[in-house]
Design an enzyme around this catalytic site. Structure first.
Site, PDB file in Angstrom:
ATOM      1  N   HIS A  85       0.801  -1.226   0.000  1.00 18.29           N
ATOM      2  CA  HIS A  85       0.000   0.000   0.000  1.00 18.29           C
ATOM      3  C   HIS A  85       0.832   1.274   0.000  1.00 18.29           C
ATOM      4  CE1 HIS A  85       0.937   0.082   4.285  1.00 18.29           C
ATOM      5  NE2 HIS A  85       0.685   1.369   4.221  1.00 18.29           N
TER       6      HIS A  85
HETATM    7  C1  UD1 Z   1      -1.539   6.161   5.187  1.00 20.18           C
HETATM    8  C2  UD1 Z   1      -0.202   6.673   5.746  1.00 20.18           C
HETATM    9  C3  UD1 Z   1       0.791   5.514   5.836  1.00 20.18           C
HETATM   10  C4  UD1 Z   1       0.182   4.348   6.609  1.00 20.18           C
HETATM   11  C5  UD1 Z   1      -1.139   3.964   5.966  1.00 20.18           C
HETATM   12  C6  UD1 Z   1      -1.796   2.818   6.715  1.00 20.18           C
HETATM   13  C7  UD1 Z   1       0.392   8.993   5.163  1.00 20.18           C
HETATM   14  C8  UD1 Z   1       1.294   9.848   4.346  1.00 20.18           C
HETATM   15  N1  UD1 Z   1       0.408   7.677   4.876  1.00 20.18           N
HETATM   16  O1  UD1 Z   1      -1.307   5.721   3.860  1.00 20.18           O
HETATM   17  O2  UD1 Z   1       1.932   5.972   6.533  1.00 20.18           O
HETATM   18  O3  UD1 Z   1       1.083   3.253   6.577  1.00 20.18           O
HETATM   19  O4  UD1 Z   1      -2.003   5.097   5.986  1.00 20.18           O
HETATM   20  O5  UD1 Z   1      -2.835   2.267   5.983  1.00 20.18           O
HETATM   21  O6  UD1 Z   1      -0.283   9.499   6.037  1.00 20.18           O
HETATM   22  N2  UD1 Z   1      -8.339   5.542   0.456  1.00 20.18           N
HETATM   23  C9  UD1 Z   1      -9.621   5.039   0.387  1.00 20.18           C
HETATM   24  N3  UD1 Z   1     -10.313   4.882   1.559  1.00 20.18           N
HETATM   25  C10 UD1 Z   1      -9.782   5.227   2.772  1.00 20.18           C
HETATM   26  C11 UD1 Z   1      -8.496   5.768   2.807  1.00 20.18           C
HETATM   27  C12 UD1 Z   1      -7.775   5.914   1.645  1.00 20.18           C
HETATM   28  O7  UD1 Z   1     -10.124   4.697  -0.675  1.00 20.18           O
HETATM   29  O8  UD1 Z   1     -10.464   5.039   3.796  1.00 20.18           O
HETATM   30  C13 UD1 Z   1      -7.563   5.658  -0.806  1.00 20.18           C
HETATM   31  C14 UD1 Z   1      -7.749   6.960  -1.538  1.00 20.18           C
HETATM   32  O9  UD1 Z   1      -7.605   6.698  -2.904  1.00 20.18           O
HETATM   33  C15 UD1 Z   1      -6.543   7.771  -1.061  1.00 20.18           C
HETATM   34  C16 UD1 Z   1      -5.481   6.699  -0.956  1.00 20.18           C
HETATM   35  O10 UD1 Z   1      -6.176   5.531  -0.494  1.00 20.18           O
HETATM   36  O11 UD1 Z   1      -6.195   8.796  -1.928  1.00 20.18           O
HETATM   37  C17 UD1 Z   1      -4.357   7.048  -0.020  1.00 20.18           C
HETATM   38  O12 UD1 Z   1      -4.846   7.292   1.295  1.00 20.18           O
HETATM   39  P1  UD1 Z   1      -3.958   8.108   2.353  1.00 20.18           P
HETATM   40  O13 UD1 Z   1      -4.703   8.202   3.644  1.00 20.18           O
HETATM   41  O14 UD1 Z   1      -3.465   9.365   1.755  1.00 20.18           O
HETATM   42  O15 UD1 Z   1      -2.670   7.220   2.546  1.00 20.18           O
HETATM   43  P2  UD1 Z   1      -2.484   5.656   2.786  1.00 20.18           P
HETATM   44  O16 UD1 Z   1      -1.893   5.060   1.575  1.00 20.18           O
HETATM   45  O17 UD1 Z   1      -3.701   5.021   3.367  1.00 20.18           O
END
Ligand code: UD1
Length: 355
Positions: free
Chosen positions: A204
């Site tokens: 991820h």
């Molecule tokens: C975040 C943390 C990472 C952690 C991870 C745990 C940062 C920079 N990264 O990464 O350190 O290891 O969480 O899981 O804070 N999305 C959804 N649903 C959700 C959340 C996210 O669809 O509930 C998708 C969206 O497309 C979003 C992407 O995942 O743009 C990234 O989500 P984001 O919260 O920015 O970072 P993670 O990859 O989850």
């Protein structure tokens, strides 16, 4: 003592659970702010319920966005919250955008800030998590380090006077849940347990998912492994794979939805190996005793590398040899504490800021 915790992403809810219990047990007031960085039920509401956590006191609902938008939205929303509650401590966890935003908000309101899981370093300045953890450590009045190595990093950066080792709170949860899972193994669907030898994989991190070429190479290497690979699909992976037309069901891959925390540990226990780019899962595999291959150039948890329990693999072509290796025989130590990190955390908070 009134403590205000800022959480928002899946691993932070896991860390919150033992801290919350320890604060309750010692009679402190605890306000929980959920930023909304993670909002999918599997990453948020289901997990909170599974961990026995009550609903957050404040839900900011910021959702996804670019780093600046997401971090800024939390920061903008926090002033009012901090003004309302005026806690004795703002407690932030780990290295996400919610962590650094909560830290900045506290510092700007002159409220004491404690950082749990302080001092971890990948020394890779391209990782968003590395910026978040370095900035948060340097903003904090109290750095709560999970390991001696983390404390050494903090010392090297001149932060020794406000740093202390408390152990790893995720290990508190892992050891407790593992005991329950061993006693009463969760009834996992066959898609998750596999019907024979199999690997469990998660991907991820931005470094893996956001470069379409890297993503397709890593996925192709997993798909080409000679054993079934149960792939737990994080929303970020799903979104990026769809955009890059990468098939998460190709070859040996068996894609499934993310699991609750107890089910995840049950699945790690049954798997013959783990392949991941997650920090938490490397450590959980180590605690469980399942060999792990980490698809990265470095790890914040180098203790897991000892005895070959965890192996770093950057090149997808090297994945097969590592992922299918047998279980190491080297004994594992207890570098992450013995399950009382949350209580030690609360005791340190009771002592007040060190500055
Ligand atoms: C975040 C943390 C990472 C952690 C991870 C745990 C940062 C920079 N990264 O990464 O350190 O290891 O969480 O899981 O804070 N999305 C959804 N649903 C959700 C959340 C996210 O669809 O509930 C998708 C969206 O497309 C979003 C992407 O995942 O743009 C990234 O989500 P984001 O919260 O920015 O970072 P993670 O990859 O989850």
């Amino acid at each position: 003592m009134k403590v205000l915790s800022v959480v928002g992403a899946r691993p932070q809810f896991v860390k919150l659970a033992p801290v919350s219990a320890a604060l309750d047990a010692r009679g402190h007031e605890h306000v929980v702010v959920h930023t909304g960085q993670h909002y999918d039920p599997r990453l948020s509401a289901d997990l909170l319920r599974d961990l026995g956590l009550r609903a957050p006191d404040v839900a900011l609902g910021v959702g996804s966005g670019t780093h600046g938008v997401q971090t800024g939205a939390v920061l903008a929303a926090m002033d009012g919250v901090l003004d309302t509650y005026r806690p004795d401590w703002v407690l932030v966890y780990g290295d996400t955008n919610s962590t650094v935003a909560g830290a900045l908000a506290a510092v700007k309101m002159h409220l004491p800030l404690a950082h749990l899981e302080a001092g971890l370093r990948s020394f890779n300045r391209r990782m968003p998590e590395e910026h978040n953890r370095v900035l948060t450590d340097h903003a904090a009045d109290l750095c709560l380090a999970p390991t001696d190595l983390a404390l050494r990093n903090l010392r090297r950066e001149g932060l020794a006077h406000r740093s202390v080792v408390v152990g790893d709170v995720m290990t508190d949860v892992c050891l407790r849940t593992l005991a329950e899972v061993r006693e009463r193994p969760p009834a996992l669907p066959v898609e998750v347990t596999g019907s024979g030898p199999h690997l469990l994989a998660t991907l991820h991190r931005a470094e893996t998912t956001d470069d379409p070429r890297r993503l397709s190479e890593v996925v192709a290497a997993l798909a080409g492994l000679p054993v079934p690979v149960v792939l737990l699909v994080h929303p970020r992976l799903r979104a990026r794979a769809e955009a890059a037309a990468v098939d998460l069901g190709a070859g040996s891959l068996r894609p499934v939805a993310p699991l609750t925390h107890a089910d995840m540990l049950g699945a790690v226990l049954r798997a013959d190996g783990v392949v991941t780019d997650s920090g938490g899962l490397q450590k959980e595999a180590y605690l469980v005793g399942t060999p792990c291959t980490t698809v990265r150039t470095e790890t914040e948890w180098p203790e897991t590398l000892q005895g070959g329990w965890n192996v770093l693999v950057e090149e997808p072509s090297a994945l097969a040899a590592s992922a299918t290796r047998g279980r190491p025989t080297a004994p594992r130590g207890a570098p992450y504490g013995d399950g009382d990190a949350a209580t030690r955390t609360v005791v340190e908070l009771e002592r007040g800021p060190r500055t």
